[in-house]
Design a protein around this motif. Structure first.
Motif, PDB file in Angstrom:
ATOM      1  N   THR A  23       0.815  -1.156  -0.063  1.00 13.61           N
ATOM      2  CA  THR A  23      -0.085  -0.052  -0.027  1.00 13.61           C
ATOM      3  C   THR A  23       0.745   1.290  -0.088  1.00 13.61           C
ATOM      4  N   ILE A  24       0.086   2.365  -0.258  1.00 15.01           N
ATOM      5  CA  ILE A  24       0.994   3.653  -0.108  1.00 15.01           C
ATOM      6  C   ILE A  24       0.612   4.314   1.110  1.00 15.01           C
ATOM      7  N   THR A  25       1.549   5.489   1.348  1.00 14.85           N
ATOM      8  CA  THR A  25       1.369   6.033   2.707  1.00 14.85           C
ATOM      9  C   THR A  25       1.066   7.525   2.441  1.00 14.85           C
ATOM     10  N   ASN A  26       0.826   7.940   3.446  1.00 14.87           N
ATOM     11  CA  ASN A  26       0.079   9.618   3.362  1.00 14.87           C
ATOM     12  C   ASN A  26       1.561  10.488   3.151  1.00 14.87           C
ATOM     13  N   ASP A  27       2.635  10.039   3.297  1.00 10.79           N
ATOM     14  CA  ASP A  27       4.007  10.532   3.134  1.00 10.79           C
ATOM     15  C   ASP A  27       5.240   9.643   2.877  1.00 10.79           C
ATOM     16  N   THR A  28       6.210  10.317   2.252  1.00 11.11           N
ATOM     17  CA  THR A  28       7.398   9.417   1.776  1.00 11.11           C
ATOM     18  C   THR A  28       8.253   9.280   3.171  1.00 11.11           C
ATOM     19  N   SER A  29       8.251   7.982   3.353  1.00 11.41           N
ATOM     20  CA  SER A  29       9.220   7.724   4.819  1.00 11.41           C
ATOM     21  C   SER A  29      10.504   7.671   4.451  1.00 11.41           C
ATOM     22  N   GLY A  30      11.170   8.630   5.377  1.00 13.08           N
ATOM     23  CA  GLY A  30      12.725   8.400   5.086  1.00 13.08           C
ATOM     24  C   GLY A  30      13.274   7.239   5.309  1.00 13.08           C
ATOM     25  N   LEU A  31      14.606   7.207   5.060  1.00 19.12           N
ATOM     26  CA  LEU A  31      15.377   5.904   5.190  1.00 19.12           C
ATOM     27  C   LEU A  31      15.194   5.306   6.869  1.00 19.12           C
ATOM     28  N   LEU A  32      15.715   6.441   7.620  1.00 21.92           N
ATOM     29  CA  LEU A  32      15.920   6.325   8.857  1.00 21.92           C
ATOM     30  C   LEU A  32      14.200   5.707   9.602  1.00 21.92           C
ATOM     31  N   THR A  33      13.462   6.573   8.989  1.00 24.30           N
ATOM     32  CA  THR A  33      11.962   6.076   9.818  1.00 24.30           C
ATOM     33  C   THR A  33      11.751   4.759   9.336  1.00 24.30           C
ATOM     34  N   GLN A  34      11.853   4.273   8.229  1.00 24.10           N
ATOM     35  CA  GLN A  34      11.591   3.201   7.624  1.00 24.10           C
ATOM     36  C   GLN A  34      12.495   1.856   8.495  1.00 24.10           C
ATOM     37  N   LYS A  35      13.758   2.257   8.744  1.00 27.63           N
ATOM     38  CA  LYS A  35      14.560   1.431   9.472  1.00 27.63           C
ATOM     39  C   LYS A  35      14.091   1.503  11.127  1.00 27.63           C
ATOM     40  N   LEU A  36      13.706   2.479  11.662  1.00 25.65           N
ATOM     41  CA  LEU A  36      13.164   2.488  12.901  1.00 25.65           C
ATOM     42  C   LEU A  36      11.655   1.834  13.063  1.00 25.65           C
ATOM     43  N   PHE A  37      11.009   2.001  11.892  1.00 22.93           N
ATOM     44  CA  PHE A  37       9.923   1.338  11.955  1.00 22.93           C
ATOM     45  C   PHE A  37       9.893  -0.291  12.149  1.00 22.93           C
ATOM     46  N   ASN A  38      10.653  -0.683  11.308  1.00 22.28           N
ATOM     47  CA  ASN A  38      10.847  -2.197  11.276  1.00 22.28           C
ATOM     48  C   ASN A  38      11.587  -2.766  12.571  1.00 22.28           C
ATOM     49  N   LYS A 105     -14.837  -4.160  -2.722  1.00 22.81           N
ATOM     50  CA  LYS A 105     -15.939  -3.553  -1.819  1.00 22.81           C
ATOM     51  C   LYS A 105     -16.245  -2.152  -1.698  1.00 22.81           C
ATOM     52  N   GLU A 106     -15.214  -1.497  -2.803  1.00 20.99           N
ATOM     53  CA  GLU A 106     -15.428   0.073  -2.789  1.00 20.99           C
ATOM     54  C   GLU A 106     -15.091   0.403  -1.375  1.00 20.99           C
ATOM     55  N   GLU A 107     -13.893   0.048  -0.521  1.00 23.48           N
ATOM     56  CA  GLU A 107     -13.762   0.693   0.873  1.00 23.48           C
ATOM     57  C   GLU A 107     -12.390   1.272   0.607  1.00 23.48           C
ATOM     58  N   TYR A 108     -12.014   2.403   1.289  1.00 23.26           N
ATOM     59  CA  TYR A 108     -11.096   3.060   1.237  1.00 23.26           C
ATOM     60  C   TYR A 108     -10.580   3.807   2.531  1.00 23.26           C
ATOM     61  N   SER A 109      -9.525   3.456   3.246  1.00 23.02           N
ATOM     62  CA  SER A 109      -9.359   3.902   4.604  1.00 23.02           C
ATOM     63  C   SER A 109      -7.919   4.209   4.749  1.00 23.02           C
ATOM     64  N   PHE A 110      -7.735   5.099   5.503  1.00 18.81           N
ATOM     65  CA  PHE A 110      -6.274   5.314   6.111  1.00 18.81           C
ATOM     66  C   PHE A 110      -6.199   4.737   7.443  1.00 18.81           C
ATOM     67  N   ILE A 111      -5.033   4.032   7.677  1.00 20.32           N
ATOM     68  CA  ILE A 111      -5.073   3.532   9.230  1.00 20.32           C
ATOM     69  C   ILE A 111      -3.604   3.977   9.764  1.00 20.32           C
ATOM     70  N   ASN A 112      -3.598   4.177  10.899  1.00 18.06           N
ATOM     71  CA  ASN A 112      -2.368   4.881  11.751  1.00 18.06           C
ATOM     72  C   ASN A 112      -2.129   3.513  12.652  1.00 18.06           C
TER      73      ASN A 112
END
Length: 318
Positions: A23-38, A105-112
């Motif tokens: 999926t896509i996100t509301n913003d482009t995650s930086g490299l450090l953000t992606q590594k910290l997230f994982n 199902k024509e369902e679209y949602s943002f989740i945090n």
């Protein structure tokens, strides 16, 4: 023994549902953000006592990724405010939303997934509060349609686009435990899809200047993926006089894949033994039948020596 990730080999893997990976996100995650997230996801202790709180030891994170710890305390301007890099990363992760789309199902949602983040400066600890049901659905209770991410292969990745494409492309390279064939997948995208996956605008300079697209994004991705278990090549395609498509050829590097030793994707020894035994028995039967046929042919007096020799050679060539 410490409970840190650097001491626990089993935490080198994280599982992600392909819904989240693709999926896509509301913003482009930086490299450090992606590594910290994982890293934060890999730090979760999945048991009956899990209360949705994740604790991340910053020192462990820095050691694992070869980051100078003091760099995270540097002051920067983020969203027009002065803050440390650590504070910026907490803001990035807790603001990150995934756009889930179910067009049937024509369902679209943002989740945090991350509700809250706290930095305990004196302890060097980050504490995150996550949405438990979503974390369970997309990272824990996974039986199919998920991707194993081997964190050591992402340690030296240098680009946020490399990290994004690595996980996205890896999600299509599933190792079939039954066939053991090398997974191969060919993607053919127009630039609109490539821009969407990378969270870029189609009118950005990367798509107006193909040299910039290659130098700034595609070539760094190609170099970075050499460090992972994906073999990756790409080809830019012209439609008319303009480049507007890309073909991405991906293979799973079996040597690097096997080095990970992911137990979830192995065939049980009993099954392998059964298949091997059936194959051996079948092979023995074929050899026996050939020998019997050879014997019968030799015993026939109506054949000349030359005819027998030719028939024997034909059998031996099979």
């Amino acid at each position: 023994m410490s409970n840190s990730l650097v001491d626990k080999k089993e935490t080198k893997f994280i599982k992600k549902s392909n819904v989240i990976v693709r999926t896509i996100t509301n913003d482009t995650s930086g490299l450090l953000t992606q590594k910290l997230f994982n890293f934060a996801i890999s730090s979760i202790k999945f048991d009956d006592n899990f209360n949705g709180i994740i604790k991340v030891n910053l020192n462990d994170f820095c050691i694992f990724h070869d980051i100078n710890n003091t760099n995270l305390y540097e002051k920067i301007i983020h969203k027009k405010k002065e803050m440390t890099i650590i504070e910026k990363e907490i803001d990035n992760i807790t603001s990150l939303k995934f756009w889930l789309q179910d067009e049937n199902k024509e369902e679209y949602s943002f989740i945090n997934l991350f509700e809250r983040g706290t930095w305990f400066k004196n302890q060097g600890i980050l504490e995150f509060k996550v949405v438990q049901d979503l974390i369970k659905k997309h990272y824990i209770d996974l039986k199919k349609d998920y991707t194993n991410i081997y964190l050591p292969y992402t340690k030296t990745v240098t680009s946020k686009y490399s990290m994004r494409l690595y996980e996205y492309l890896r999600s299509y390279l599933y190792m079939n435990a039954k066939t053991k064939k090398t997974p191969i997948y060919k993607h053919e995208w127009d630039f609109e899809k490539l821009a969407k996956i990378l969270n870029l605008g189609l009118n950005s300079s990367y798509f107006k200047n193909i040299s910039m697209l290659k130098i700034k994004i595609l070539e760094p991705v190609k170099r970075d993926l050499l460090k992972t278990d994906i073999i990756f090549t790409y080809e830019l395609i012209k439609v008319g006089r303009k480049y507007s498509k890309i073909i991405l050829n991906t293979h799973l590097d079996l040597k690097k894949f096997n080095a990970q030793n992911p137990e979830l994707e192995k065939v049980s020894p009993k099954k392998e033994y059964k298949v091997c035994k059936e194959y051996i028995n079948k092979s023995k039967l074929i050899v026996y039948n050939l020998k019997q046929q050879k014997s019968k042919i030799i015993e026939k007096p109506i054949l000349s020596d030359e005819e027998v020799k030719k028939i024997m050679q034909d059998f031996d060539n099979h």
